[in-house]
Design an enzyme around this catalytic site. Structure first.
Site, PDB file in Angstrom:
ATOM      1  N   SER A 192       0.813  -1.218   0.000  1.00  0.00           N
ATOM      2  CA  SER A 192       0.000   0.000   0.000  1.00  0.00           C
ATOM      3  C   SER A 192       0.849   1.272   0.000  1.00  0.00           C
ATOM      4  O   SER A 192       0.294   2.374  -0.050  1.00  0.00           O
ATOM      5  CB  SER A 192      -0.920   0.022   1.225  1.00  0.00           C
ATOM      6  OG  SER A 192      -0.160   0.005   2.428  1.00  0.00           O
ATOM      7  N   TYR A 193       2.180   1.153   0.041  1.00  0.00           N
ATOM      8  CA  TYR A 193       3.022   2.346   0.109  1.00  0.00           C
ATOM      9  C   TYR A 193       3.085   3.028  -1.253  1.00  0.00           C
ATOM     10  O   TYR A 193       3.395   2.400  -2.271  1.00  0.00           O
ATOM     11  CB  TYR A 193       4.440   1.983   0.557  1.00  0.00           C
ATOM     12  CG  TYR A 193       4.580   1.710   2.037  1.00  0.00           C
ATOM     13  CD1 TYR A 193       3.495   1.818   2.900  1.00  0.00           C
ATOM     14  CD2 TYR A 193       5.806   1.347   2.580  1.00  0.00           C
ATOM     15  CE1 TYR A 193       3.630   1.557   4.248  1.00  0.00           C
ATOM     16  CE2 TYR A 193       5.956   1.088   3.934  1.00  0.00           C
ATOM     17  CZ  TYR A 193       4.864   1.189   4.766  1.00  0.00           C
ATOM     18  OH  TYR A 193       5.006   0.935   6.102  1.00  0.00           O
ATOM     19  N   GLY A 194       2.798   4.327  -1.243  1.00  0.00           N
ATOM     20  CA  GLY A 194       2.743   5.113  -2.463  1.00  0.00           C
ATOM     21  C   GLY A 194       1.384   5.778  -2.561  1.00  0.00           C
ATOM     22  O   GLY A 194       0.349   5.150  -2.308  1.00  0.00           O
ATOM     23  N   GLY A 236       2.351   1.194  -4.597  1.00  0.00           N
ATOM     24  CA  GLY A 236       3.322   0.142  -4.878  1.00  0.00           C
ATOM     25  C   GLY A 236       4.696   0.658  -5.284  1.00  0.00           C
ATOM     26  O   GLY A 236       5.598  -0.126  -5.590  1.00  0.00           O
TER      27      GLY A 236
END
Length: 379
Positions: free
Chosen positions: A92-94, A100
């Protein structure tokens, strides 16, 4: 090949002619600080300092822009050179269209790092120093329990998608990003089944959990033992600003046999000494209001942190991270610049004395308003 061999033979002849003190001096000049290794669960070891990648792709809190990627890579290379192997990330990072992004960068960076290492160690120069191959990168990625991930198969699919972004065949640690026990308990069983399946299918070396409290950690640990799945780590928000609520996790992690990973060990930058009520993050950054609320009640802690930093001739950042290491955790501070990476690395290779740790503990326990807990943190 013969030319290369002759060059190397000549090099070793020259080395043999040097006195022992000359050789030792050359080694010292070229030596680099190395980050140590610690156990993580029953089957693996990891670097004693890691790196979190939450900021890689995060526009909202950290004002990320793809133009920063080269600078981030330089930070990454410095950490890898120093022996950092564990990089914490998440699917979930971004932010929004950059979802991603952290995983993509981790894959790209490692491929470039290894290519540059091979190029520098190919023996094309007669004076090429012998270089030890870097330890393998260890990606610890977290899978978000989105509402639509309600089957065990959804975890397997999430792992495959993360590996596709990384362009790698296997994760070091596959982690559950948080527990759904507080708001959607029926989903929890499928998540546990699914993350164990990720291990059984050979897509990770071990599993981990994030934002699980002592009670929930003991439950999931029992489940993994029954499935014969190694639990490597449990990570929570752990810093001097959260110690009052986080300290019970140390004993539980020791009991179940996993490594406690401390994320946000610098409390989003509040513990770096860079911020005051007169010097806050820019307008529009959510940290601005948060720091306005936290700084007044943290003055005693920040003053103690500054005093200890002066005594040890270290920065406040380095003292805060070293304190977390002294607590037996593996801190995973972020780094997007070479300066941040070097400062983080400066927290290793030395240790606070017990009296300094105790004084920091005391002032941390008396913080009037601790850092807010993650909303998904369980008991």
């Amino acid at each position: 090949m013969q030319t290369s061999a002759r060059r190397r033979a000549f090099f070793f002849t020259v080395v043999a002619s040097l006195s022992s003190w000359q050789v030792a001096a050359a080694l010292v000049v070229n030596a680099k600080p190395k980050v140590g290794r610690v156990s993580a669960g029953p089957t693996m070891d990891i670097s004693s300092l890691g790196c979190g990648t939450w900021s890689w792709g995060n526009r909202l809190l950290f004002e990320y822009d793809p133009s920063q990627d080269e600078e981030i890579y330089q930070a990454y290379r410095a950490m890898r050179d120093a022996g950092v192997t564990v990089f914490d990330t998440a699917d979930s990072y971004g932010t929004l269209d950059l979802n991603g992004r952290a995983e993509i960068l981790l894959g790209q960076f490692e491929r470039r790092y290894l290519a540059e290492f091979d190029e520098s160690a190919d023996g094309s120069s007669w004076f090429t120093p012998l270089k030890r191959a870097p330890l393998p990168q260890q990606v610890a990625t977290k899978f978000a329990p989105y509402p639509w991930r309600i089957t065990r198969g959804s975890m397997l699919q999430a792992a495959k998608e993360s590996l596709a972004r990384l362009e790698q065949p296997k994760l070091a640690i596959a982690q559950l990003h948080w527990s759904t026990s507080k708001y959607q308990p029926f989903q929890e069983g499928a998540l546990w089944d699914g993350i164990a399946d990720v291990y059984d299918y050979g897509l990770c070396d071990a599993v981990g959990v994030s934002n699980y409290g002592p009670i929930q950690l003991q439950k999931v640990s029992t489940y993994f033992q029954e499935r014969n799945v190694p639990l490597a780590s449990a990570q929570i928000q752990y810093s001097l600003m959260t110690y009052k609520n986080a300290k019970d996790m140390n004993d539980v992690c020791d009991t179940v046999g996993c490594r406690l990973i401390s994320y946000s060990p610098l409390c989003l930058g509040l513990l770096t000494g860079k911020y005051t009520l007169d010097k806050l993050p820019r307008l529009g950054n959510p940290r601005r209001q948060l720091f306005k609320e936290l700084l007044p009640g943290a003055q005693d802690l920040l003053q103690t942190l500054d005093a200890v930093a002066r005594e040890y001739n270290k920065s406040q950042t380095q003292v805060a991270i070293n304190w977390a290491i002294c607590k037996g955790t593996v801190p995973i501070p972020g780094a997007r610049t070479i300066q941040q990476a070097q400062e983080n690395l400066g927290s290793t290779g030395w240790s606070l004395k017990p009296d300094a740790v105790n004084e920091l503990d005391r002032t941390a326990a008396n913080v009037k308003k601790p850092m807010i807990q993650n909303i998904f943190q369980t008991k």
